[in-house]
Design a protein around this motif. Structure first.
Motif, PDB file in Angstrom:
ATOM      1  N   GLN A 288       0.831  -1.190   0.000  1.00 54.60           N
ATOM      2  CA  GLN A 288       0.000   0.000   0.000  1.00 54.60           C
ATOM      3  C   GLN A 288       0.876   1.255   0.000  1.00 54.60           C
ATOM      4  N   GLY A 289       0.267   2.363  -0.377  1.00 54.93           N
ATOM      5  CA  GLY A 289       0.953   3.646  -0.316  1.00 54.93           C
ATOM      6  C   GLY A 289       1.433   4.113  -1.679  1.00 54.93           C
ATOM      7  N   THR A 290       1.639   5.402  -1.758  1.00 56.87           N
ATOM      8  CA  THR A 290       2.013   6.037  -3.022  1.00 56.87           C
ATOM      9  C   THR A 290       3.301   5.479  -3.598  1.00 56.87           C
ATOM     10  N   GLN A 293       2.977   1.812  -4.904  1.00 51.72           N
ATOM     11  CA  GLN A 293       2.146   1.786  -6.110  1.00 51.72           C
ATOM     12  C   GLN A 293       2.918   2.358  -7.293  1.00 51.72           C
ATOM     13  N   ALA A 294       3.650   3.447  -7.048  1.00 45.33           N
ATOM     14  CA  ALA A 294       4.447   4.050  -8.120  1.00 45.33           C
ATOM     15  C   ALA A 294       5.531   3.090  -8.592  1.00 45.33           C
ATOM     16  N   SER A 339       2.630  10.102 -12.263  1.00 45.04           N
ATOM     17  CA  SER A 339       2.191  11.084 -11.269  1.00 45.04           C
ATOM     18  C   SER A 339       0.999  11.881 -11.776  1.00 45.04           C
ATOM     19  N   ASN A 342      -2.141   9.675 -11.770  1.00 47.88           N
ATOM     20  CA  ASN A 342      -2.631   9.262 -10.451  1.00 47.88           C
ATOM     21  C   ASN A 342      -2.643  10.411  -9.446  1.00 47.88           C
ATOM     22  N   SER A 345      -5.138  10.249  -6.483  1.00 51.42           N
ATOM     23  CA  SER A 345      -5.073   9.181  -5.489  1.00 51.42           C
ATOM     24  C   SER A 345      -3.735   9.101  -4.760  1.00 51.42           C
ATOM     25  N   TRP A 346      -2.679   9.689  -5.320  1.00 51.35           N
ATOM     26  CA  TRP A 346      -1.370   9.638  -4.673  1.00 51.35           C
ATOM     27  C   TRP A 346      -1.178  10.829  -3.747  1.00 51.35           C
ATOM     28  N   ARG A 347      -0.340  10.643  -2.735  1.00 53.71           N
ATOM     29  CA  ARG A 347      -0.065  11.736  -1.790  1.00 53.71           C
ATOM     30  C   ARG A 347       0.579  12.896  -2.533  1.00 53.71           C
ATOM     31  N   ALA A 351       3.951  12.791  -4.786  1.00 53.11           N
ATOM     32  CA  ALA A 351       3.739  12.788  -6.232  1.00 53.11           C
ATOM     33  C   ALA A 351       4.119  14.119  -6.872  1.00 53.11           C
ATOM     34  N   LEU A 357      10.078  11.461  -5.240  1.00 57.01           N
ATOM     35  CA  LEU A 357       9.391  10.236  -5.655  1.00 57.01           C
ATOM     36  C   LEU A 357      10.376   9.260  -6.293  1.00 57.01           C
TER      37      LEU A 357
END
Length: 438
Positions: A288-290, A293-294, A339, A342, A345-347, A351, A357
């Motif tokens: 989980q987390g930005t 996922q990235a 980025s 998303n 949905s990303w912090r 992002a 990042l």
């Protein structure tokens, strides 16, 4: 058939229970090599109950000495291979130790072991001892808030290990307001914090120098790699380790499963002994987390962009290794595009900062041995292709069925394509593989 047939005998049940306890104790030690009574009473009780078998298992399988005392257990791990991902100490909030925090950790241990040191010490007296030791070593200490917080991080690590106990007051009070605190020292555990005796060491590099005798034991070295590191790359194995993996794969798999509950999976590109329960996994991926996922989406994008062929190699420190090179420009372009796609949905603070990042994504991929940063770019290991998201099709309702649902009228599940995942007009949803065993 008698009533006792078809079920375990008391002797078998007892034996299985003891084996399960030993496995649980061994897993606890692998996860937390210092188990003190104050923090890990139940785990320590298990270790003490099976200490003879555990000592033999760790020494035979991994070459790790195990020290078990009434108030603590200490598993002394070997120096990791130079190609292994770094596993540094972490603060309570999950952040990495800074170089200053490591410096204070060493100074605090030295101060606690100074001649005349007792079982209890005032924090102010300990700080005075640190100042004296730092001056002798040529280390500058000042009174800034940042310095005091670094000292608190180091002391809190010793508290987490059970070396120190806050008897009166708190260390946090010293960091913010210089409030006094009384600390109790576990003097029997303190000398075991450092894995190797310091006598005879002239430079810091001596601490992680590999004993020549360890190089001559390929089987324990192979099992250590598989137990400790997320991905054992085939090209990093010595000839003897690779031969042991090939010839004794079943024996290795059985030993790691019996002793630690790990499942061995071997592929062309390497091998991994993974934990099905995720309890021993310290770096979750995917997750989980930005950042995670990235990282997962970046792997998919780069494999699509570069389309690596079988047998592709790239240079890492001048040595050709299996994998493909993604230039830093290509990495940045793909992360920037991801980025933008998303952004909702990303912090935002991650992002929106491409440099941050990139650094955090590369750190995660390096930690799980899927990528290696070089001056020219990011070298992706062949195992990256197994982390590509898998398209899973979910059905959509027909126009008439959507109208019925909007009107609040029930739809027969047998007629609803969403019920069984079939039906026309399917939308594609990207769902990542479960990649624990990759």
């Amino acid at each position: 058939m008698s009533a006792s047939e078809g079920r375990s005998t008391p002797t078998a049940t007892t034996s299985e229970h003891a084996a399960a306890e030993r496995r649980a104790a061994a897993r606890a030690l692998l996860s937390t090599p210092i188990l003190a009574a104050a923090q890990h009473a139940e785990d320590l009780a298990l270790v003490r109950r099976h200490k003879v078998a555990l000592r033999q298992a760790f020494q035979t399988l991994l070459g790790y000495p195990l020290v078990v005392e009434p108030t603590f257990a200490r598993l002394v791990k070997a120096v990791p291979p130079v190609d292994a991902p770094a596993r540094g100490a972490r603060r309570a909030n999950g952040g990495d130790f800074t170089p200053r925090a490591y410096t204070y950790l060493a100074l605090v241990c030295a101060g606690l072991m100074a001649p005349g040191a007792g079982e209890q010490v005032l924090l102010s007296a300990l700080v005075e001892q640190l100042r004296a030791d730092a001056a002798t070593a040529g280390i500058t200490m000042d009174e800034t808030l940042g310095e005091r917080r670094a000292l608190v991080v180091a002391i809190n690590q010793l508290i987490a290990w059970g070396v120190l106990i806050e008897t009166d007051g708190s260390v946090a009070g010293w960091g913010e307001r210089r409030e006094e605190a009384l600390l109790t020292v576990n003097q029997s555990l303190l000398p075991h914090v450092v894995a190797r005796p310091l006598a005879g060491m002239d430079v810091p590099q001596d601490m992680w120098a590999v004993d020549p005798a360890e190089r001559e034991q390929p089987r324990p070295a192979l099992r250590r790699r598989l137990t400790e590191h997320p991905l054992t790359r085939r090209e990093t194995l010595t000839e003897a380790e690779a031969d042991a993996l090939s010839r004794e794969r079943r024996d290795v798999a059985r030993a790691l499963d019996d002793a630690f509950g790990l499942t061995l999976e071997v592929r062309l590109e390497g091998a991994l002994a993974y934990d099905p329960d995720d309890e021993l996994t310290d770096v979750e991926f995917p997750g989980q987390g930005t950042v995670r996922q990235a990282a997962l989406l970046l792997l998919d994008a780069l494999v699509d962009t570069l389309n690596p062929a079988a047998g592709t190699t790239a240079l890492v420190n001048g040595v050709p290794v299996p994998g493909v090179l993604a230039s830093w420009e290509v990495v940045a372009e793909n992360l920037e595009l991801l980025s933008d796609q998303n952004a909702k949905s990303w912090r935002a603070e991650v992002a929106g900062d491409l440099g941050r990042l990139t650094d955090e994504v590369v750190e995660v991929l390096s930690a799980v041995s899927l990528a290696t940063p070089t001056d020219d770019g990011l070298v992706l290991h062949p195992a990256c292709s197994r982390y590509r998201p898998e398209p899973v099709r979910t059905a959509t309702r027909t126009r008439a069925q959507r109208r019925l649902a909007d009107d609040g009228r029930p739809i027969d599940p047998a007629d609803d394509p969403l019920f069984d995942g079939s039906g026309p007009g399917a939308d594609t949803v990207v769902v990542p593989h479960n990649q624990e065993q990759s």
